[in-house]
Design an enzyme around this catalytic site. Structure first.
Site, PDB file in Angstrom:
ATOM      1  N   SER A 107     -10.059   2.303   3.168  1.00  0.00           N
ATOM      2  CA  SER A 107      -9.841   3.742   3.305  1.00  0.00           C
ATOM      3  C   SER A 107     -10.642   4.250   4.489  1.00  0.00           C
ATOM      4  O   SER A 107     -11.694   3.688   4.834  1.00  0.00           O
ATOM      5  CB  SER A 107     -10.293   4.480   2.038  1.00  0.00           C
ATOM      6  OG  SER A 107     -10.385   5.879   2.264  1.00  0.00           O
TER       7      SER A 107
ATOM      8  N   TYR B 263     -17.597   5.614  -3.312  1.00  0.00           N
ATOM      9  CA  TYR B 263     -16.286   5.208  -2.806  1.00  0.00           C
ATOM     10  C   TYR B 263     -16.383   4.731  -1.353  1.00  0.00           C
ATOM     11  O   TYR B 263     -15.813   3.699  -0.980  1.00  0.00           O
ATOM     12  CB  TYR B 263     -15.316   6.382  -2.925  1.00  0.00           C
ATOM     13  CG  TYR B 263     -13.880   6.071  -2.582  1.00  0.00           C
ATOM     14  CD1 TYR B 263     -13.092   5.290  -3.424  1.00  0.00           C
ATOM     15  CD2 TYR B 263     -13.296   6.591  -1.426  1.00  0.00           C
ATOM     16  CE1 TYR B 263     -11.764   5.030  -3.109  1.00  0.00           C
ATOM     17  CE2 TYR B 263     -11.974   6.333  -1.107  1.00  0.00           C
ATOM     18  CZ  TYR B 263     -11.212   5.553  -1.953  1.00  0.00           C
ATOM     19  OH  TYR B 263      -9.896   5.293  -1.643  1.00  0.00           O
TER      20      TYR B 263
ATOM     21  N   ALA C 239     -19.018   3.532   0.202  1.00  0.00           N
ATOM     22  CA  ALA C 239     -19.737   2.256   0.242  1.00  0.00           C
ATOM     23  C   ALA C 239     -18.829   1.107  -0.178  1.00  0.00           C
ATOM     24  O   ALA C 239     -18.845   0.025   0.427  1.00  0.00           O
ATOM     25  CB  ALA C 239     -20.967   2.323  -0.660  1.00  0.00           C
TER      26      ALA C 239
END
Length: 246
Positions: free
Chosen positions: A141, A153, A155
């Site tokens: 992402s 998220y 990380a």
């Protein structure tokens, strides 16, 4: 059909990007295994895959649990005898600012988004190494660059890049390719559910000023899974309307 007689496993395939990807493979003739933790939600995409005239198999498994991942891949091999493509798409979010994020929120996202992907990649690698072929696509992402309220998220999705490149290096000699795609805003139910004001502000950060269609992202995944990309491995490809440049 490009993927006729191929077996494809898509995790987190009950909805959104995973569902769109599963359907795209089905339209190209692949037998598709749909994995998710929600048994009820898997029925719709499984039915749509079957309606494309190919074999569909829905398997409920929590990828953050190693024993369930082993069971998932065992079922795939028992049913099909092989696995040609793995799309590691399953992910969760538990958003909170740093000073409010709980240990549970951190651990849940890391367990599913990073550790769960590792479990699936490891299981697929064992199968693909032995057969001397295969393609694995990890869904990262643009949040990997950092996103306020998403330390967990971000990380996890950044960690996927290191995992992708390491796996690509280790598996290249076995003709197994591992790549990652990094979506920006994609037209899923999650995006569509945002309040209009929030959505407008969100999309203003995208140079192209809009969210991308799931179908276009799925086409990128299909390309990386196909023989057309036989000399591509260890890469991260953005599909984000230019978000990466900002």
């Amino acid at each position: 059909m490009e993927f006729k007689d191929k077996v494809v496993l898509v995790t987190g395939a009950a909805q959104g990007i995973g569902k769109g990807t599963a359907l795209a493979f089905a339209k190209q003739g692949a037998s598709v295994v749909i994995n998710d933790v929600n048994e009820e939600l898997t029925q719709e995409p499984a039915g749509e895959v079957a309606s494309a005239g190919v074999t569909s198999l829905a398997i409920v498994a929590d990828i953050s649990v190693s024993s369930e991942v082993k069971g998932l891949f065992q079922q795939v091999i028992e049913r099909f005898g092989t696995l040609d493509v793995l799309v590691n798409n399953a992910a969760v979010t538990r958003d909170a600012f740093l000073h409010k994020m709980t240990e549970e929120q951190w651990k849940k996202v890391m367990d599913v988004d990073l550790t769960g992907t590792f479990y699936c990649l490891q299981a697929a690698a064992g199968i693909m190494r032995a057969q001397g072929r295969g393609a694995i696509i990890n869904i990262s992402s643009d949040a990997r660059f950092g996103n306020a309220g998403q330390a967990n998220y971000s990380a996890a999705k950044a960690g996927l890049i290191g995992l992708t490149k390491t796996a690509a290096l280790e598996l290249a000699r076995n003709n197994v390719r591992v790549n990652a795609v990094s979506p920006g805003p994609i037209e899923t139910a999650m995006i569509q559910a945002l309040p209009e004001k929030v959505l407008k502000s969100f999309l203003a950060r995208v140079p192209m000023g809009r969210a991308g269609p799931v179908e276009e992202l799925a086409e990128l995944i299909l390309f990386l899974a196909s023989d057309r990309s036989s000399f591509i491995t260890g890469q991260v490809i953005n599909c984000d309307g230019g978000w990466f440049m900002c």
